[in-house]
Design a protein around this motif. Structure first.
Motif, PDB file in Angstrom:
ATOM      1  N   ARG A 292      49.590  49.275  49.379  1.00 15.33           N
ATOM      2  CA  ARG A 292      48.720  48.171  48.934  1.00 15.33           C
ATOM      3  C   ARG A 292      47.574  48.141  49.920  1.00 15.33           C
ATOM      4  NH1 ARG A 292      51.572  42.418  49.572  1.00 15.33           N
ATOM      5  NH2 ARG A 292      50.063  41.795  51.107  1.00 15.33           N
ATOM      6  N   CYS A 293      46.383  48.053  49.402  1.00 18.30           N
ATOM      7  CA  CYS A 293      45.237  48.277  50.276  1.00 18.30           C
ATOM      8  C   CYS A 293      43.991  47.606  49.722  1.00 18.30           C
ATOM      9  CB  CYS A 293      45.001  49.777  50.439  1.00 18.30           C
ATOM     10  SG  CYS A 293      44.763  50.649  48.879  1.00 18.30           S
ATOM     11  N   GLU A 294      42.951  47.702  50.509  1.00 15.12           N
ATOM     12  CA  GLU A 294      41.644  47.236  50.055  1.00 15.12           C
ATOM     13  C   GLU A 294      40.625  48.328  50.326  1.00 15.12           C
ATOM     14  OE1 GLU A 294      39.767  44.739  53.735  1.00 15.12           O
ATOM     15  OE2 GLU A 294      41.132  43.663  52.405  1.00 15.12           O
ATOM     16  N   PHE A 295      39.603  48.333  49.519  1.00 14.74           N
ATOM     17  CA  PHE A 295      38.544  49.315  49.642  1.00 14.74           C
ATOM     18  C   PHE A 295      37.275  48.595  50.055  1.00 14.74           C
ATOM     19  CE2 PHE A 295      35.066  51.830  47.789  1.00 14.74           C
ATOM     20  CZ  PHE A 295      35.283  53.017  48.451  1.00 14.74           C
ATOM     21  N   ALA A 296      36.718  49.001  51.177  1.00  9.88           N
ATOM     22  CA  ALA A 296      35.438  48.471  51.666  1.00  9.88           C
ATOM     23  C   ALA A 296      35.425  46.944  51.720  1.00  9.88           C
ATOM     24  CB  ALA A 296      34.285  48.985  50.813  1.00  9.88           C
TER      25      ALA A 296
ATOM     26  N   ALA B 115      40.803  44.986  46.083  1.00 11.58           N
ATOM     27  CA  ALA B 115      42.208  44.997  46.479  1.00 11.58           C
ATOM     28  C   ALA B 115      43.021  45.739  45.419  1.00 11.58           C
ATOM     29  CB  ALA B 115      42.729  43.573  46.609  1.00 11.58           C
ATOM     30  N   ILE B 116      43.947  46.562  45.884  1.00 10.71           N
ATOM     31  CA  ILE B 116      44.862  47.284  44.999  1.00 10.71           C
ATOM     32  C   ILE B 116      46.268  46.797  45.347  1.00 10.71           C
ATOM     33  CG2 ILE B 116      45.702  49.518  44.212  1.00 10.71           C
ATOM     34  CD1 ILE B 116      42.686  49.142  43.769  1.00 10.71           C
ATOM     35  N   TYR B 117      47.030  46.386  44.329  1.00 13.84           N
ATOM     36  CA  TYR B 117      48.336  45.785  44.529  1.00 13.84           C
ATOM     37  C   TYR B 117      49.460  46.818  44.496  1.00 13.84           C
ATOM     38  CZ  TYR B 117      45.404  42.103  42.511  1.00 13.84           C
ATOM     39  OH  TYR B 117      44.380  41.262  42.206  1.00 13.84           O
ATOM     40  N   ASP B 118      50.514  46.546  45.226  1.00 12.48           N
ATOM     41  CA  ASP B 118      51.783  47.262  45.105  1.00 12.48           C
ATOM     42  C   ASP B 118      52.763  46.244  44.537  1.00 12.48           C
ATOM     43  OD1 ASP B 118      54.246  48.484  45.338  1.00 12.48           O
ATOM     44  OD2 ASP B 118      53.886  49.260  47.351  1.00 12.48           O
ATOM     45  N   PRO B 119      53.074  46.332  43.251  1.00 17.13           N
ATOM     46  CA  PRO B 119      53.902  45.299  42.622  1.00 17.13           C
ATOM     47  C   PRO B 119      55.358  45.317  43.071  1.00 17.13           C
ATOM     48  CG  PRO B 119      53.523  47.084  41.095  1.00 17.13           C
ATOM     49  CD  PRO B 119      52.681  47.376  42.316  1.00 17.13           C
ATOM     50  N   ARG B 120      55.738  46.286  43.893  1.00 16.14           N
ATOM     51  CA  ARG B 120      57.115  46.317  44.410  1.00 16.14           C
ATOM     52  C   ARG B 120      57.326  45.280  45.500  1.00 16.14           C
ATOM     53  NH1 ARG B 120      57.415  52.313  46.245  1.00 16.14           N
ATOM     54  NH2 ARG B 120      55.453  51.570  47.129  1.00 16.14           N
ATOM     55  N   GLU B 121      56.237  44.719  46.000  1.00 10.30           N
ATOM     56  CA  GLU B 121      56.318  43.696  47.038  1.00 10.30           C
ATOM     57  C   GLU B 121      56.364  42.324  46.372  1.00 10.30           C
ATOM     58  OE1 GLU B 121      56.697  42.171  50.734  1.00 10.30           O
ATOM     59  OE2 GLU B 121      56.526  44.302  50.295  1.00 10.30           O
ATOM     60  N   PRO B 122      57.399  41.523  46.640  1.00  9.06           N
ATOM     61  CA  PRO B 122      57.401  40.169  46.074  1.00  9.06           C
ATOM     62  C   PRO B 122      56.171  39.405  46.560  1.00  9.06           C
ATOM     63  CG  PRO B 122      59.529  40.698  47.059  1.00  9.06           C
ATOM     64  CD  PRO B 122      58.575  41.801  47.444  1.00  9.06           C
TER      65      PRO B 122
ATOM     66  N   ALA C  87      47.594  43.706  35.336  1.00  4.28           N
ATOM     67  CA  ALA C  87      46.610  43.894  36.405  1.00  4.28           C
ATOM     68  C   ALA C  87      47.175  44.768  37.518  1.00  4.28           C
ATOM     69  CB  ALA C  87      46.199  42.542  36.975  1.00  4.28           C
ATOM     70  N   TRP C  88      46.292  45.604  38.108  1.00  2.00           N
ATOM     71  CA  TRP C  88      46.668  46.401  39.285  1.00  2.00           C
ATOM     72  C   TRP C  88      45.707  46.186  40.455  1.00  2.00           C
ATOM     73  CZ3 TRP C  88      42.612  49.463  40.406  1.00  2.00           C
ATOM     74  CH2 TRP C  88      41.867  50.024  39.363  1.00  2.00           C
ATOM     75  N   GLY C  89      44.600  45.482  40.247  1.00  2.00           N
ATOM     76  CA  GLY C  89      43.659  45.264  41.334  1.00  2.00           C
ATOM     77  C   GLY C  89      42.631  44.209  40.987  1.00  2.00           C
ATOM     78  N   SER C  90      41.858  43.812  42.003  1.00  2.00           N
ATOM     79  CA  SER C  90      40.813  42.808  41.790  1.00  2.00           C
ATOM     80  C   SER C  90      39.746  42.962  42.857  1.00  2.00           C
ATOM     81  CB  SER C  90      41.404  41.402  41.840  1.00  2.00           C
ATOM     82  OG  SER C  90      41.926  41.134  43.123  1.00  2.00           O
ATOM     83  N   THR C  91      38.649  42.252  42.647  1.00  2.56           N
ATOM     84  CA  THR C  91      37.562  42.248  43.623  1.00  2.56           C
ATOM     85  C   THR C  91      37.354  40.828  44.142  1.00  2.56           C
ATOM     86  OG1 THR C  91      35.747  41.727  42.108  1.00  2.56           O
ATOM     87  CG2 THR C  91      36.373  44.062  42.326  1.00  2.56           C
ATOM     88  N   ILE C  92      36.606  40.730  45.233  1.00  5.57           N
ATOM     89  CA  ILE C  92      36.296  39.407  45.766  1.00  5.57           C
ATOM     90  C   ILE C  92      35.353  38.643  44.840  1.00  5.57           C
ATOM     91  CG2 ILE C  92      36.721  40.034  48.159  1.00  5.57           C
ATOM     92  CD1 ILE C  92      33.689  40.273  48.543  1.00  5.57           C
TER      93      ILE C  92
ATOM     94  N   THR D 137      38.944  41.716  37.576  1.00  2.08           N
ATOM     95  CA  THR D 137      40.328  42.175  37.605  1.00  2.08           C
ATOM     96  C   THR D 137      40.397  43.504  36.886  1.00  2.08           C
ATOM     97  OG1 THR D 137      41.117  39.894  37.572  1.00  2.08           O
ATOM     98  CG2 THR D 137      42.703  41.599  36.964  1.00  2.08           C
ATOM     99  N   PHE D 138      41.154  44.434  37.473  1.00  2.00           N
ATOM    100  CA  PHE D 138      41.344  45.760  36.890  1.00  2.00           C
ATOM    101  C   PHE D 138      42.792  45.876  36.448  1.00  2.00           C
ATOM    102  CE2 PHE D 138      38.436  46.056  40.541  1.00  2.00           C
ATOM    103  CZ  PHE D 138      37.265  46.326  39.847  1.00  2.00           C
ATOM    104  N   GLY D 139      43.005  46.482  35.306  1.00  2.00           N
ATOM    105  CA  GLY D 139      44.368  46.656  34.831  1.00  2.00           C
ATOM    106  C   GLY D 139      44.422  47.536  33.607  1.00  2.00           C
ATOM    107  N   TRP D 140      45.597  47.575  33.006  1.00  2.00           N
ATOM    108  CA  TRP D 140      45.821  48.417  31.827  1.00  2.00           C
ATOM    109  C   TRP D 140      46.102  47.559  30.612  1.00  2.00           C
ATOM    110  CZ3 TRP D 140      49.131  49.091  36.146  1.00  2.00           C
ATOM    111  CH2 TRP D 140      48.893  50.228  36.921  1.00  2.00           C
ATOM    112  N   LEU D 141      45.755  48.100  29.463  1.00  2.00           N
ATOM    113  CA  LEU D 141      46.259  47.591  28.193  1.00  2.00           C
ATOM    114  C   LEU D 141      47.510  48.417  27.904  1.00  2.00           C
ATOM    115  CD1 LEU D 141      42.996  47.277  26.088  1.00  2.00           C
ATOM    116  CD2 LEU D 141      44.275  45.476  27.261  1.00  2.00           C
ATOM    117  N   THR D 142      48.655  47.779  27.806  1.00  2.00           N
ATOM    118  CA  THR D 142      49.929  48.482  27.711  1.00  2.00           C
ATOM    119  C   THR D 142      50.237  48.878  26.269  1.00  2.00           C
ATOM    120  OG1 THR D 142      51.098  46.371  27.606  1.00  2.00           O
ATOM    121  CG2 THR D 142      50.854  47.394  29.781  1.00  2.00           C
ATOM    122  N   VAL D 143      49.414  49.755  25.746  1.00  2.00           N
ATOM    123  CA  VAL D 143      49.576  50.254  24.376  1.00  2.00           C
ATOM    124  C   VAL D 143      49.988  51.716  24.473  1.00  2.00           C
ATOM    125  CG1 VAL D 143      48.381  50.701  22.203  1.00  2.00           C
ATOM    126  CG2 VAL D 143      47.819  48.661  23.538  1.00  2.00           C
TER     127      VAL D 143
END
Length: 177
Positions: free
Chosen positions: A52-56, A60-67, A106-111, A115-121
């Motif tokens: 899980r990290c941030e860019f510049a 932010a990019i999430y690791d959903p394995r973390e509660p 969602a898998w990420g977001s900006t300040i 929000t960035f994510g997938w359409l689960t189709v």
């Protein structure tokens, strides 16, 4: 679909992963069992390299394995909040949200509230990446995969006609503690 591993290799060459990534404590199998979501292989490979990290200090990019901790991103809570807004203004909030069929994950977001994510189709490797612009209540274009999207962003490409100016920002990933 693109060759996602190749996209990840190109991203790693452009922006090396953090020296000490921060990973979620659960396993992908536990996460799938808990949520019913099997994540795309390119995303899991990205998280295994970057954590899980941030860019510049912007994305932010999430690791959903973390509660989630209080005040942090929570897959279920985020969907509930969006559905509440959709109930009040369906024309402004048109997407299905996970766990609804075809729902957005969602898998990420900006300040700036994007929000960035997938359409689960379909199958996870076929899930398109979508940008939600929170402030303008508009949907951005659809991208082929998470790593292709990040590679384009890190390369200075633009999305949805909105400038992504990396000038002056360090092209590096930071572990997100």
């Amino acid at each position: 679909m693109s060759d996602d591993q190749s996209a990840l290799d190109r991203l790693i060459a452009l922006v090396p992963p953090p020296a000490e990534p921060v990973f979620g404590t659960g396993s992908w199998e536990e996460l799938t069992a808990d949520t019913g979501v099997r994540f795309p292989a390119d995303y899991m490979a990205f998280i295994e390299r970057y954590g899980r990290c941030e860019f510049a200090r912007w994305m932010a990019i999430y690791d959903p394995r973390e509660p989630p901790k209080e005040g942090e991103w929570d897959l279920a809570l985020w969907g509930e909040e969006y559905r509440d807004l959709r109930d009040d203004s369906p024309e402004d909030y048109p997407l299905a949200m996970w766990p609804e069929p075809g729902g957005f994950v969602a898998w990420g977001s900006t300040i700036d509230g994007e929000t960035f994510g997938w359409l689960t189709v379909g199958e996870p490797e076929e899930w398109p990446v979508l940008v939600l612009y929170r402030l303008d209540l508009e949907l951005g274009p659809v991208y082929e995969s998470m790593t292709e999207f990040l590679l384009g962003w890190a390369s200075g490409l633009r999305y949805n006609g909105r400038g992504v100016d990396n000038a002056g920002l360090p092209l590096r990933w930071l572990a997100w503690a």
